[in-house]
Scaffold this active site. Structure first.
Site, mmCIF file in Angstrom:
data_model
loop_
_atom_site.group_PDB
_atom_site.id
_atom_site.type_symbol
_atom_site.label_atom_id
_atom_site.label_comp_id
_atom_site.label_asym_id
_atom_site.label_seq_id
_atom_site.Cartn_x
_atom_site.Cartn_y
_atom_site.Cartn_z
ATOM 1 N N SER A 154 0.855 -1.205 0.000
ATOM 2 C CA SER A 154 0.000 0.000 0.000
ATOM 3 C C SER A 154 0.877 1.237 0.000
ATOM 4 C CB SER A 154 -0.886 0.051 1.241
ATOM 5 O OG SER A 154 -1.570 -1.146 1.391
ATOM 6 N N GLU A 237 -3.314 -4.645 16.697
ATOM 7 C CA GLU A 237 -4.662 -4.142 16.398
ATOM 8 C C GLU A 237 -5.253 -3.669 17.707
ATOM 9 O OE1 GLU A 237 -8.555 -3.462 15.462
ATOM 10 O OE2 GLU A 237 -7.094 -3.935 13.916
#
Lengths: 401, 371
Positions: A154, A237
């Site tokens: 990305s 996370e």
């Protein structure tokens, strides 16, 4: 058990909402500079790097506050920040495993998006089996010489730096010969080629490294520790987007209801069709359950309870839901769900990907979630082994200890 | 924001778990399955002693003054044990008397429920398979000597052990709730054998049955019935959650020890992934049940939606989890002798009660779309 927000969190939300209403740009951000400026403004307001310690330029906020900011950004349709991987994963990795020099050199510029970061992990032949990666880094005294290919990167074309997993020892078991090093993307030996994905856009790239140079001072941890470092990175996370994500679904759902009121079949609006009503009811129930589960995760985080394995359940839950959500939406919308640009108000939704927001893009995007950051199958392996304690599978490459 | 149980709630859960582990073993459940009455008087008295029957009632009536979250905690454990009991019909009916009853009605029934001396149930359904109060077909007419009810109530849980029936009927004033004596002349009870022997259903026929009292003013029952349906739904969802978690635990336990092809079957991804999906459904169901229970207690803006979400979601999830547990077990899971079907059938019976998934999904659509 008390699911009311605390008065501090309510006050924080009010302040955040007022700030967003006053500061969210009224026009689309077109250039990288415009996006950096918006990011910087958010950072200065205390809404970027919220979970980072203050010592490294962060704000030392709570997971709940971060979730509230993401939620308010979703509610108002604010443009996203740009250094998400850096701030969410790479920075925390440097904070935990990096040297003082590395922290000093990289962290602040990451937070302010002066330097954009990417993650160089997956390879064409190392996806779910990430430890099978082949990119080599050879010792050349004060630096490594890197050769290999990465994929699904990305922000590749705009990245200044990358965090690289590479093989530094091919004689030991595959998990043990991997190292983690920071790579300057702005050098002749690094070539970035945008990868056109099924949405027709290019948010990912292939990265080719040909005799690229990585400095020894940029090694994270020790040689051979890369796999262990990557594990903590992947597990970082923090539930930060758990509310914002659901708010985006809820806004999309309202657009779907609007479409069902305007589109007609058999001389009446779709919303009066019992089959459509049943689908809407089921979608909304699932959407709300995602929200309740997100609140449960935030509550656990606020008590400092570790949720590293439980985050696999969250990821599996929302990515699989997202696929069902957009599949059902497109069943209801028929051809109105296919537009790649909106021709009616209800065809426009926030895909949160930075791509033009229509049902079609969101539907196509929903295929990515169950693949990236550990596919659904990998998540189920993790849940089975680490949460349920089921026996490990017999695998051809499992090395005897 | 605190989604975890308080220490008192955790104590209640632990106490319920250890009591039921000891006194409601599968062998006990099976004895009750074969029993004509279907429930245990001594367990009922024990539940009164433990304070479960008066959990949600005012302290003035011998209750503990707690609410839906605590009831859900007990029901979660009852579901885990698949205990055959008129617990929830009775406690739910008691909340109706507490909400709408006169002082005399409360004094008559609530202490008796709390001490285990009375059981009660609500007859929601008439002939139509429609859980809306608007579908009430049973009629009541006022005469000089009181009300007279005629009609047929279907699928009334545990009516054969109840000391009082709460019967919605249509009157000139609108939908009205009546307190009916099950022994009254003209009232007939016909038990129905369902697939879950631990859920006893009864068809109730009323032929000009005299009812002395209404619960609340005539014509005022529809909102109360809707509230009772929401509470009932969340309670049933809690019980399904318990049954589902039991099935998950059994499946995981079995997958660790059952060997085929020289390996524990839990090492195969086909089984492991199934168990992971089951855990996901159970955890999501936990969030749905306790969110909804809290929302009812807190009178949150979204309490009505949350109740329907819990019933619709957990009904599907529990059916899936309990069914997949049978699949993980293979042939042994299909036998009468193995205990899995106790929980599988309990969840399946509850799925139909207090509004099924289709009913609640329709309610959700109505609430969120305004149409």
């Amino acid at each position: 058990m008390d699911l009311n927000y605390s008065s501090e969190d309510r006050a924080f939300r009010d302040t955040c909402r007022a700030w967003m209403e006053a500061n969210v740009p009224r026009h689309d951000l077109k250039t990288l500079d415009e996006r950096k400026q918006w990011h910087r403004k958010l950072y200065e307001a205390g809404y970027v790097g919220m979970l980072w310690p203050k010592a490294y330029g962060g704000w030392g906020a709570t997971a709940m506050q971060q979730a509230i900011v993401q939620d308010e950004m979703a509610r108002i349709g604010a443009p996203p920040t740009i250094n998400g991987l850096g701030i969410g994963f790479i920075g925390p990795t440097i904070i935990v495993h990096g040297t003082d020099w590395q922290k000093e050199r990289y962290l602040k510029k990451m937070l302010t998006a002066e330097e954009i970061w990417c993650q160089l992990y997956s390879e064409p032949n190392a996806g779910s089996d990430l430890a099978g990666l082949k990119t080599r880094a050879e010792d050349a005294g004060d630096h490594f010489v890197v050769n290999g290919q990465k994929i699904w990167t990305s922000s590749g074309p705009i990245a200044d730096w990358g965090i690289l997993l590479c093989r530094t020892d091919s004689k030991v078991a595959k998990h043990k010969g991997i190292s983690c090093v920071l790579l300057n993307m702005r050098q002749p030996g690094v070539e970035v080629r945008p990868l056109k994905q099924i949405t027709g856009h290019s948010l990912f790239s292939e990265v080719f490294m040909t005799n690229a140079r990585a400095e020894k001072r940029d090694l994270i941890g020790d040689l051979g520790q890369g796999w262990a470092i990557a594990q903590t990175t992947l597990g970082y996370e923090r539930g930060g987007n758990s509310l914002g994500r659901v708010t985006r679904y809820a806004i999309s759902f309202q657009q779907l209801v609007k479409a069902a009121k305007e589109l007609r079949r058999n001389g009446r609006p779709l919303i009066q069709d019992s089959a459509v009503r049943a689908k809407l009811g089921k979608l909304y129930a699932e959407l709300e359950v995602q929200r309740y589960a997100g609140l449960r995760v935030l509550s656990a985080l606020s008590k400092g309870e570790g949720v590293s394995s439980a985050s696999s359940i969250t990821k599996l839950s929302y990515t699989e839901f997202e696929k069902r959500f957009y599949e059902t939406a497109l069943e209801i919308l028929g051809p109105h769900g296919h537009g790649m640009s909106a021709t009616a108000d209800y065809e426009e939704i926030d895909t949160s990907s930075g791509e033009p927001g229509t049902w079609a893009t969101a539907f196509l995007w929903s295929r990515a979630g169950t693949i990236y950051s550990g596919s659904s199958e990998i998540q189920k392996n993790i849940i089975g082994e680490r949460v349920l304690g089921l026996p490990k599978e017999v695998r051809a490459d499992r090395v005897k200890a | 924001m605190d989604f975890a149980f308080s220490s008192d709630q955790q104590l209640l859960k632990n106490a319920a778990r250890s009591f039921l582990d000891e006194h409601a073993k599968p062998a006990t459940v099976r004895l009750l399955w074969d029993d004509a009455r279907g429930e245990s008087e001594s367990l009922w008295k024990d539940m009164a002693q433990l304070g479960w029957l008066g959990l949600s009632l005012d302290e003035a009536y011998g209750g503990a003054g707690l609410a839906m979250v605590e009831s859900a905690i007990v029901l979660d454990e009852i579901g885990r044990a698949a205990l055959p009991t008129p617990y929830w019909p009775t406690v739910l009916a008691a909340t109706a008397i507490a909400d709408a009853g006169t002082d005399a009605q409360k004094k008559r029934w609530l202490p008796a429920v709390a001490t285990g001396d009375a059981r009660a149930t609500i007859a929601f359904l008439d002939g139509d398979l429609d859980w809306s109060p608007d579908a009430t077909a049973t009629r009541a007419e006022k005469s000089s000597e009181g009300w007279r009810l005629s009609g047929a109530k279907r699928w009334v849980p545990w009516a054969h052990v109840a000391n009082v029936l709460l019967v919605p009927a249509r009157t000139a004033e609108g939908i009205t709730l009546f307190l009916v004596d099950p022994a009254a002349a003209g009232l007939a009870l016909a038990p129905v054998q369902g697939m879950d022997f631990g859920t006893r259903w009864v068809h109730v026929t009323l032929d000009n049955v005299r009812a002395a009292e209404t619960l609340g003013a005539p014509g005022s029952a529809a909102p109360l019935l809707q509230l009772l349906m929401r509470r009932g739904a969340v309670g049933a969802a809690a019980e399904m959650l318990g049954a589902a978690r039991r099935c998950l635990d059994m499946a995981v336990g079995y997958a660790k020890v059952r060997e085929q092809f020289g390996q524990p079957i839990g090492s195969f991804q086909a089984i492991r992934h199934k168990c992971s999906e089951m855990l996901l459904e159970v955890e999501n169901s936990h969030a749905a049940v306790y969110y909804a229970a809290w929302a009812l207690d807190a009178r949150a803006d979204d309490a009505d939606v949350a109740a329907s979400v819990a019933k619709a979601y957990v009904g599907d999830a529990a059916r899936k989890v309990c069914g997949e547990a049978i699949q993980v077990h293979g042939g042994i899971g299909f036998t009468w002798e193995y205990d899995l079907h106790l929980y599988f059938k309990r969840a399946k019976a509850l799925e139909t009660m207090y509004g099924d998934g289709d009913y609640h999904r329709e309610l959700i659509t109505r609430m969120v779309s305004g149409v």
